[in-house]
Design a protein around this motif. Structure first.
Motif, mmCIF file in Angstrom:
data_model
loop_
_atom_site.group_PDB
_atom_site.id
_atom_site.type_symbol
_atom_site.label_atom_id
_atom_site.label_comp_id
_atom_site.label_asym_id
_atom_site.label_seq_id
_atom_site.Cartn_x
_atom_site.Cartn_y
_atom_site.Cartn_z
ATOM 1 N N LYS A 39 38.781 70.908 49.451
ATOM 2 C CA LYS A 39 39.913 69.868 50.021
ATOM 3 C C LYS A 39 39.418 68.273 49.674
ATOM 4 C CE LYS A 39 41.018 73.081 53.648
ATOM 5 N NZ LYS A 39 41.129 73.088 55.173
ATOM 6 N N THR A 40 38.466 68.430 48.782
ATOM 7 C CA THR A 40 37.942 66.791 48.698
ATOM 8 C C THR A 40 37.964 66.594 47.115
ATOM 9 O OG1 THR A 40 35.660 67.684 48.284
ATOM 10 C CG2 THR A 40 36.162 66.910 50.439
ATOM 11 N N GLY A 41 38.928 66.969 46.554
ATOM 12 C CA GLY A 41 39.300 66.458 45.155
ATOM 13 C C GLY A 41 38.340 66.436 44.132
ATOM 14 N N ASP A 42 37.843 65.465 43.610
ATOM 15 C CA ASP A 42 36.785 65.363 42.610
ATOM 16 C C ASP A 42 35.377 65.355 42.988
ATOM 17 O OD1 ASP A 42 38.673 65.222 40.700
ATOM 18 O OD2 ASP A 42 38.757 63.092 40.713
ATOM 19 N N CYS A 43 34.987 65.473 44.370
ATOM 20 C CA CYS A 43 33.652 65.142 45.016
ATOM 21 C C CYS A 43 33.042 66.653 44.739
ATOM 22 C CB CYS A 43 33.890 64.968 46.488
ATOM 23 S SG CYS A 43 32.034 65.119 47.253
ATOM 24 N N ARG A 44 31.852 66.547 44.265
ATOM 25 C CA ARG A 44 30.928 67.749 43.927
ATOM 26 C C ARG A 44 29.753 67.469 44.763
ATOM 27 N NH1 ARG A 44 29.850 67.067 37.787
ATOM 28 N NH2 ARG A 44 30.607 64.717 38.398
ATOM 29 N N TYR A 45 29.625 68.967 45.567
ATOM 30 C CA TYR A 45 28.531 68.938 46.392
ATOM 31 C C TYR A 45 27.317 69.462 45.726
ATOM 32 C CZ TYR A 45 32.496 69.078 49.721
ATOM 33 O OH TYR A 45 33.664 68.577 50.394
ATOM 34 N N LYS A 46 26.148 69.006 45.575
ATOM 35 C CA LYS A 46 24.877 69.492 45.002
ATOM 36 C C LYS A 46 23.690 69.182 46.103
ATOM 37 C CE LYS A 46 26.470 67.822 40.449
ATOM 38 N NZ LYS A 46 25.944 68.934 39.716
ATOM 39 N N GLU A 47 22.720 70.060 45.719
ATOM 40 C CA GLU A 47 21.610 70.026 46.532
ATOM 41 C C GLU A 47 20.549 69.929 45.521
ATOM 42 O OE1 GLU A 47 22.606 72.019 50.856
ATOM 43 O OE2 GLU A 47 21.765 73.144 49.318
ATOM 44 N N PHE A 62 15.752 71.540 51.162
ATOM 45 C CA PHE A 62 17.217 71.279 50.498
ATOM 46 C C PHE A 62 17.520 69.749 50.698
ATOM 47 C CE2 PHE A 62 16.650 75.608 51.483
ATOM 48 C CZ PHE A 62 17.519 76.431 50.286
ATOM 49 N N ILE A 63 17.772 69.054 49.845
ATOM 50 C CA ILE A 63 18.318 67.537 49.656
ATOM 51 C C ILE A 63 19.637 67.498 49.125
ATOM 52 C CG2 ILE A 63 17.738 65.360 49.152
ATOM 53 C CD1 ILE A 63 14.649 66.079 48.722
ATOM 54 N N PRO A 64 20.688 67.541 50.037
ATOM 55 C CA PRO A 64 21.939 67.421 49.593
ATOM 56 C C PRO A 64 22.423 65.937 49.068
ATOM 57 C CG PRO A 64 21.854 67.478 51.986
ATOM 58 C CD PRO A 64 20.660 67.401 51.503
ATOM 59 N N PHE A 65 23.219 65.994 48.293
ATOM 60 C CA PHE A 65 24.030 64.795 47.893
ATOM 61 C C PHE A 65 25.304 65.111 47.234
ATOM 62 C CE2 PHE A 65 21.544 66.510 44.078
ATOM 63 C CZ PHE A 65 22.524 66.038 43.031
ATOM 64 N N GLU A 66 26.270 63.954 46.876
ATOM 65 C CA GLU A 66 27.438 64.317 46.714
ATOM 66 C C GLU A 66 27.777 63.473 45.265
ATOM 67 O OE1 GLU A 66 30.212 63.406 49.488
ATOM 68 O OE2 GLU A 66 29.502 65.027 51.179
ATOM 69 N N VAL A 67 28.528 64.133 44.465
ATOM 70 C CA VAL A 67 28.823 63.111 43.258
ATOM 71 C C VAL A 67 30.340 63.082 42.996
ATOM 72 C CG1 VAL A 67 28.451 63.199 40.746
ATOM 73 C CG2 VAL A 67 26.644 64.089 41.966
ATOM 74 N N ASN A 68 30.728 61.916 43.061
ATOM 75 C CA ASN A 68 32.305 61.780 42.993
ATOM 76 C C ASN A 68 32.798 61.698 41.463
ATOM 77 O OD1 ASN A 68 31.944 59.095 42.104
ATOM 78 N ND2 ASN A 68 32.489 58.131 43.780
ATOM 79 N N GLY A 69 34.211 61.604 41.060
ATOM 80 C CA GLY A 69 34.592 61.514 39.741
ATOM 81 C C GLY A 69 34.090 60.652 38.725
ATOM 82 N N VAL A 70 33.593 59.485 39.556
ATOM 83 C CA VAL A 70 32.822 58.574 38.327
ATOM 84 C C VAL A 70 31.599 58.341 38.351
ATOM 85 C CG1 VAL A 70 34.750 56.866 38.541
ATOM 86 C CG2 VAL A 70 33.219 56.863 40.267
ATOM 87 N N GLU A 71 30.779 59.778 38.754
ATOM 88 C CA GLU A 71 29.435 59.885 38.800
ATOM 89 C C GLU A 71 28.637 59.151 39.693
ATOM 90 O OE1 GLU A 71 28.130 62.649 37.120
ATOM 91 O OE2 GLU A 71 30.252 62.892 36.671
#
Length: 638
Positions: free
Chosen positions: A101-109, A122-131
Motif C-alpha cells: 500500500k506504499t507505492g514505490d517504497c521497498r522494504y529491505k533488511e 536484522f537492520i531494516p531500511f526503506e528505499v523509495n523511488g529515487v533510491e
C-alpha cells in the motif's frame, strides 16, 4: 536496549540448528508472517569486523561506528579477540508484502550473521523511488542462541523497544516476535532437517507472483459465492488462482527470454472443474481443457472458456503438435503420460504437472523405496519419466492449500531434433520395462477401454484402432464418479468404528469422573491424535477406510454428532457447548439442523453414553428413543 525475550530449548541440538531455524525466517518469512508474499535476497559475503562496518555504512548511508548499531551487534555476545576473523556473514533481503500500500517504497533488511556468537541481526531500511535510503533504527532486532553447559536458550533482543514501529505487515509488533516467532524458531531448530523438496516459487520472480496473485484473487473471488460443486469452494478457487498465477508468471518470463509477445497455447488434460482453463483463457492464453466428465460449473464460464467432455487414452490419436504447453493439474492416471504425450506431440511442446494420486503407466504406482516418503518417491518417478523423455526437468513447490504442491516442469529438450528417433526408442523401452514390472509382480493391469467418444487428434479425426495404443492396460477413470467419502460404507461398519473410538475416548476420563465429588458430572472424554486412533482399529478395517477419500478422518468428521475433529485430534462432542435447534443459547460453528431433519435420527449419547445425553429431550435435535423419532420432512435434493 531491551530486556531479551527468551525460551529454553528442551533438547540440545547443535549450533547448526540455530542457522537452520534462522534460515527459515530469513528466506521464507511468509511461513510465519502470513501477510508477506516472500523475499528476494542478495548473495551473502563473509567479512571481518572492519569490512562489516564499511558495508553497513555504504548500504545505510551513515557511519555505523558512531551509532548504537555497532554496540548492539556485540552487546549480548562474549567473543575472544582472536575469534573475530571470518566471524561475520552479511547480505540484504527485500521483503515483499502480499499487498503493498506504499507505492514505490521497498522494504529491505541487512541480515548479519554472527557465525561465532551464534546470532543473527536484522537492520531494516526503506528505499523509495529515487533510491533514497531511510534507516529504521527503531526496529533493529537480534535472534541469538545462548549455549551454556547446563542449558540452551533462544532469545530475541530489540535495540529500541520503546520506539518500536509496527504496520502489521513488513514491521510486525514486537510482541508478535516474542509470542509467535520465538516459539516457531525454537520448534524449527529442534526439528531442523533438510526438506525433501525445493523452496516455494524457486523458478519465478516472487514479487511478480505476489502482485499478480492479489490481482487474480480479487478478480475471481466472486466464484466462491456461486460455486455449484460439492467441493470446498474456497480451497478450489484460490488453489486454481495460485496455479494460474504461477503459470502466467512462468510463461511471461519465457516470452521475455525468447523475445516474443505471443501468448502460449495450452491443453489441460483432466481439467476437472475447468477453473484453471477459465482463468488462463480469460487472461489471453488460447487453449482448452478436456475431462472424461462434465462438471456443473462448466456452464457458468461462458463461451470464452473452451472445455470438452472426452476420455483421453495415451495413443497416436491424442497428440497436440500445435500446442505449446500441456498441463496436468491433479491429473491422476494421466500424470506419468503427460511428459510422454508432450514429447511425442512436437519437439517444441512443453509441460507442467502437479501430481496428486500415485499412478504408473498402466495402474496404481507400486512403492519400491522405503527410505523416502511415498510422495517423494512418486515425484522422483515422474522426474525420471521426464528425463527419459528428453526434457530439461525442473521441480518447484507451489503456494497452494494442499499437501501435494510439488510441480514438475519440462521446458526444453536435452537433445537435438535430429536425435528424436533415438530418444523415442529410449522412451518406448522405458514404458515397456514399466509395463513388464506389473506383469512380473503379479499386479493386475486395468483393461483398456475408450470413452463414449473415440480418441482423436488435433484435426478431430477419429482413431480407435488398438495399434495406436501405447501400452496395454491403461484405462481412463470412470465417467460416473464413485462416492468415496465414507457415506456409502455399510452402516454396521461405521457404527462399529464409532463405538470403538468413542469408548476409547471416554475411558481416558472415566476414573476422574468416578473419583469426582460431583455425581452429576458428565463424562466428556479425553482426546487422541488421529495416528493414535489408527492403532485402535484392526487391519481389515483400516484397509477398507484407506479406499475412501480422507479415510478414518473423513469417517470421524461425518459422524459429527459424536465427534469433534480439530488440530489433528479427536474429541467427544459436548452438545452443551453447541446450539440445539430449539435452544439457540450457545454459539456454534455448526449450523443447526433444518427443522425438517429434527428427531429423524437416534441420539448416540442417549443410547450409548454411560451418562446418557447431556441435553434434555426437548433441547436435543436427535431422538431420545424410538418413540421420539419423526419422519423427515426435509425437501429432497433434485
Amino acid at each position: 536496549m531491551s530486556k531479551p525475550s527468551e525460551i529454553n530449548m528442551t533438547d540440545k541440538g547443535s549450533a547448526e540448528s540455530l542457522w537452520s531455524a534462522a534460515d527459515v525466517w530469513i528466506k521464507k518469512p511468509h511461513v510465519a508472517n502470513k501477510r508477506l508474499c516472500g523475499v528476494t535476497e542478495t548473495e551473502y559475503r563473509d567479512v571481518d569486523t572492519a569490512e562489516l562496518n564499511q558495508v553497513l555504512s555504504c548500504l545505510l548511508g551513515t557511519n555505523i561506528e558512531k551509532t548504537d548499531i555497532s554496540v548492539f551487534l556485540h552487546a549480548y555476545v562474549v567473543v575472544e579477540e582472536h575469534e573475530t576473523a571470518g566471524r561475520w556473514c552479511v547480505g540484504v533481503r527485500t521483503i515483499i508484502p502480499k499487498v503493498n500500500k506504499t507505492g514505490d517504497c521497498r522494504y529491505k533488511e541487512v541480515v548479519i550473521k554472527d557465525l561465532v556468537g551464534n546470532a543473527v541481526t536484522f537492520i531494516p531500511f526503506e528505499v523509495n523511488g529515487v533510491e533514497q535510503v531511510t534507516l529504521k533504527s527503531s526496529n533493529i532486532y537480534q535472534i541469538q542462541l545462548q549455549l551454556k553447559p547446563d542449558e540452551w536458550k533462544l532469545s530475541i533482543h530489540a535495540l529500541s523497544p520503546e520506539q518500536w514501529y509496527s504496520d502489521g505487515v513488513a514491521y510486525p509488533k514486537l510482541s508478535w516476535l516474542h509470542s509467535e516467532l520465538l516459539p516457531k524458531l525454537s520448534r524449527w531448530a529442534l526439528e531442523s532437517k533438510a526438506s525433501e523438496f525445493k523452496s516455494t516459487l524457486s523458478h519465478i520472480p516472487v514479487e511478480k507472483y505476489g502482485i499478480l496473485y492479489q490481482q487474480l484473487k480479487e478478480k475471481y473471488k466472486a466464484l466462491v459465492k456461486v460455486w455449484p460443486e460439492v467441493t470446498d469452494p474456497e480451497k478450489f478457487v484460490f488453489e486454481d488462482v495460485a496455479i494460474a498465477t504461477y503459470l502466467l508468471v512462468l510463461w511471461g518470463e519465457e516470452r521475455a527470454e525468447n523475445g516474443t509477445t505471443t501468448k502460449q497455447s495450452f491443453v489441460d488434460l483432466g481439467c476437472g472443474n475447468g477453473l484453471l482453463v477459465h482463468i488462463l483463457n480469460n487472461e489471453g492464453h488460447p487453449g482448452k481443457g478436456t475431462d472424461i466428465r462434465k462438471r456443473k460449473i462448466w456452464d457458468m464460464y461462458g463461451p470464452g472458456t473452451h472445455l470438452e467432455e472426452n476420455a483421453i487414452t495415451p495413443s497416436n490419436g491424442f497428440l497436440f503438435p500445435t500446442t505449446d504447453w500441456l498441463i496436468g493439474n491433479h491429473s491422476d492416471e494421466l500424470t506419468p503420460w503427460i511428459p510422454v504425450i508432450a514429447a511425442r506431440s512436437s519437439y517444441s511442446c512443453r509441460y507442467f504437472v502437479l501430481p496428486c494420486c500415485f499412478f504408473d503407466f498402466c495402474g496404481k504406482y507400486q512403492r519400491r523405496q522405503c527410505k523416502k516418503s511415498q510422495y517423494k518417491e512418486y515425484i522422483d518417478f515422474i522426474t525420471d519419466v521426464s528425463t527419459v523423455c528428453g526434457f530439461h526437468t525442473e521441480e518447484d513447490c507451489l503456494r497452494i492449500p494442499s499437501t501435494k504442491r510439488v510441480c514438475i516442469i519440462g521446458k526444453g529438450r536435452r537433445y537435438s531434433e535430429a536425435e528424436e528417433p533415438m530418444v523415442e526408442e529410449q522412451r518406448s523401452d522405458y514404458i515397456r520395462r514399466r509395463e513388464a514390472l506389473f506383469t512380473s509382480s503379479g499386479v493386475s493391469m486395468n483393461v483398456n477401454q475408450f470413452g463414449n467418444r473415440g480418441p482423436h487428434n488435433d484435426n478431430e479425426q477419429n482413431i480407435s484402432t488398438p495399434a495406436n495404443d501405447w501400452v496395454n492396460g491403461f484405462q481412463p477413470r470412470e465417467k460416473t464418479e464413485a462416492v468415496r467419502n465414507c457415506s456409502a460404507l455399510p452402516r454396521d461398519f461405521v457404527d462399529a468404528v464409532v463405538l470403538r473410538v468413542a469408548k476409547a475416548l471416554l475411558s481416558l476420563t472415566e476414573r476422574n469422573i468416578e473419583s469426582s465429588d460431583c455425581r452429576d458430572a458428565w463424562n466428556t472424554g479425553g482426546s487422541l491424535l488421529i495416528s493414535e486412533v489408527v492403532n485402535l482399529l484392526d487391519r481389515s478395517t483400516l484397509q477398507t477406510l484407506k479406499r475412501e477419500c480422507g479415510g478414518l478422518q473423513t469417517l470421524l468428521k461425518n459422524n459429527h454428532q459424536v465427534f469433534r475433529v480439530q488440530g489433528g485430534r479427536v474429541f467427544i462432542r459436548d452438545w452443551r457447548t453447541h446450539t440445539s435447534a430449539q435452544s439457540p443459547r450457545v454459539t456454534s460453528k455448526h449450523k443447526p439442523p433444518p427443522s425438517g431433519a429434527l428427531k429423524t435420527r437416534l441420539c448416540w449419547f442417549h443410547t450409548h453414553h454411560s451418562h446418557g445425553c447431556p441435553l434434555s429431550s426437548e433441547d436435543c435435535a436427535f431422538a431420545h428413543g424410538a418413540t421420539d423419532l419423526r419422519p423427515s420432512t426435509k425437501p429432497t435434493k433434485i
